[in-house]
Design a protein around this motif. Structure first.
Motif, mmCIF file in Angstrom:
data_model
loop_
_atom_site.group_PDB
_atom_site.id
_atom_site.type_symbol
_atom_site.label_atom_id
_atom_site.label_comp_id
_atom_site.label_asym_id
_atom_site.label_seq_id
_atom_site.Cartn_x
_atom_site.Cartn_y
_atom_site.Cartn_z
ATOM 1 N N MET A 1 1.642 7.954 2.813
ATOM 2 C CA MET A 1 0.157 6.387 3.557
ATOM 3 C C MET A 1 0.869 5.895 3.195
ATOM 4 N N LYS A 2 1.645 5.775 1.807
ATOM 5 C CA LYS A 2 1.971 4.051 1.944
ATOM 6 C C LYS A 2 3.379 4.058 3.102
ATOM 7 N N THR A 3 4.211 4.887 3.535
ATOM 8 C CA THR A 3 5.499 4.461 4.362
ATOM 9 C C THR A 3 4.147 3.986 5.577
ATOM 10 N N ALA A 4 3.472 5.351 5.845
ATOM 11 C CA ALA A 4 2.945 4.861 7.139
ATOM 12 C C ALA A 4 1.978 3.008 6.906
ATOM 13 N N LEU A 5 1.321 3.000 6.086
ATOM 14 C CA LEU A 5 0.985 1.668 5.804
ATOM 15 C C LEU A 5 1.832 0.652 6.321
ATOM 16 N N ILE A 6 3.713 0.824 5.494
ATOM 17 C CA ILE A 6 4.168 -0.332 5.557
ATOM 18 C C ILE A 6 4.618 -0.417 7.297
ATOM 19 N N VAL A 7 4.618 0.695 7.808
ATOM 20 C CA VAL A 7 5.484 0.683 9.326
ATOM 21 C C VAL A 7 3.976 -0.312 9.836
ATOM 22 N N VAL A 8 3.245 0.376 10.431
ATOM 23 C CA VAL A 8 1.813 -0.121 10.650
ATOM 24 C C VAL A 8 1.785 -2.132 10.273
ATOM 25 N N VAL A 9 2.555 -2.165 9.136
ATOM 26 C CA VAL A 9 2.309 -4.353 8.673
ATOM 27 C C VAL A 9 3.383 -4.360 9.683
ATOM 28 N N PHE A 10 4.337 -3.736 9.081
ATOM 29 C CA PHE A 10 5.678 -4.354 9.724
ATOM 30 C C PHE A 10 6.257 -4.292 11.319
ATOM 31 N N VAL A 11 5.350 -3.603 11.913
ATOM 32 C CA VAL A 11 5.015 -3.263 13.519
ATOM 33 C C VAL A 11 3.922 -4.573 14.478
ATOM 34 N N ALA B 1 7.538 -12.798 3.827
ATOM 35 C CA ALA B 1 8.225 -12.411 2.220
ATOM 36 C C ALA B 1 6.998 -11.955 1.698
ATOM 37 N N VAL B 2 5.868 -11.910 1.550
ATOM 38 C CA VAL B 2 4.927 -11.365 1.005
ATOM 39 C C VAL B 2 4.898 -9.742 0.898
ATOM 40 N N PHE B 3 5.103 -9.525 1.574
ATOM 41 C CA PHE B 3 5.394 -8.377 2.705
ATOM 42 C C PHE B 3 5.835 -7.455 1.330
ATOM 43 N N TRP B 4 7.347 -7.931 2.254
ATOM 44 C CA TRP B 4 8.971 -7.191 1.450
ATOM 45 C C TRP B 4 8.854 -7.632 0.395
ATOM 46 N N ALA B 5 8.306 -8.471 0.126
ATOM 47 C CA ALA B 5 8.057 -8.490 -1.983
ATOM 48 C C ALA B 5 6.874 -6.797 -2.401
ATOM 49 N N CYS B 6 6.395 -7.098 -1.621
ATOM 50 C CA CYS B 6 5.699 -5.753 -2.152
ATOM 51 C C CYS B 6 5.883 -4.838 -1.889
ATOM 52 N N VAL B 7 6.157 -4.176 -0.760
ATOM 53 C CA VAL B 7 7.139 -2.759 -0.655
ATOM 54 C C VAL B 7 8.144 -2.479 -1.365
ATOM 55 N N VAL B 8 9.612 -3.698 -2.025
ATOM 56 C CA VAL B 8 9.851 -3.582 -3.027
ATOM 57 C C VAL B 8 9.338 -3.537 -4.401
ATOM 58 N N LYS B 9 8.655 -3.901 -4.436
ATOM 59 C CA LYS B 9 7.364 -3.629 -5.988
ATOM 60 C C LYS B 9 6.872 -2.119 -6.303
ATOM 61 N N PHE B 10 5.976 -1.787 -4.478
ATOM 62 C CA PHE B 10 5.311 -0.630 -4.703
ATOM 63 C C PHE B 10 6.049 1.069 -3.707
ATOM 64 N N ALA B 11 7.072 0.386 -3.147
ATOM 65 C CA ALA B 11 7.477 2.062 -2.372
ATOM 66 C C ALA B 11 8.851 1.586 -2.567
ATOM 67 N N PRO C 1 12.763 3.371 -3.360
ATOM 68 C CA PRO C 1 12.737 4.881 -4.082
ATOM 69 C C PRO C 1 13.497 4.760 -5.283
ATOM 70 N N THR C 2 13.007 4.357 -6.646
ATOM 71 C CA THR C 2 12.870 4.335 -7.823
ATOM 72 C C THR C 2 13.853 6.493 -8.376
ATOM 73 N N ARG C 3 13.681 7.319 -8.105
ATOM 74 C CA ARG C 3 14.662 8.290 -7.496
ATOM 75 C C ARG C 3 15.869 8.463 -6.947
ATOM 76 N N LEU C 4 15.853 7.077 -6.214
ATOM 77 C CA LEU C 4 17.354 7.597 -5.697
ATOM 78 C C LEU C 4 18.116 6.633 -6.440
ATOM 79 N N GLU C 5 17.709 5.986 -7.208
ATOM 80 C CA GLU C 5 18.407 5.130 -8.841
ATOM 81 C C GLU C 5 18.908 5.619 -9.670
#
Length: 71
Positions: free
Chosen positions: A1-11, A48-58, A60-64
């Motif tokens: 769901m998170k990914t779909a929302l990010i893609v929709v807002v990005f588009v 800027a607010v959108f990308w800050a939210c993407v970094v904060k909430f989406a 991928p900490t498992r990759l780190e």
């Protein structure tokens, strides 16, 4: 769901970036800022607010964790 929302807002932001409706608008905001410039200032803040939210909430900490070797 998170990914779909990010893609929709990005588009939506990508479509809004092409502000063809302001190209011929000669109006001024507050008497000195052209409408297109004011639109892009607001657009830049929204992006800027959108990308800050993407970094904060989406982020991928498992990759780190994997990259640090702390499996």
């Amino acid at each position: 769901m998170k990914t779909a929302l990010i893609v929709v807002v990005f588009v939506i932001l990508a479509v809004l970036h092409q502000d063809v409706w302001n190209w011929d608008n000669g109006d001024l905001i507050m008497g000195f800022i052209p409408v297109g410039l004011a639109f892009h200032a607001g657009y830049s803040i929204a992006a800027a607010v959108f990308w800050a939210c993407v970094v904060k909430f989406a982020w991928p900490t498992r990759l780190e964790v994997w990259a640090d070797g702390a499996d």
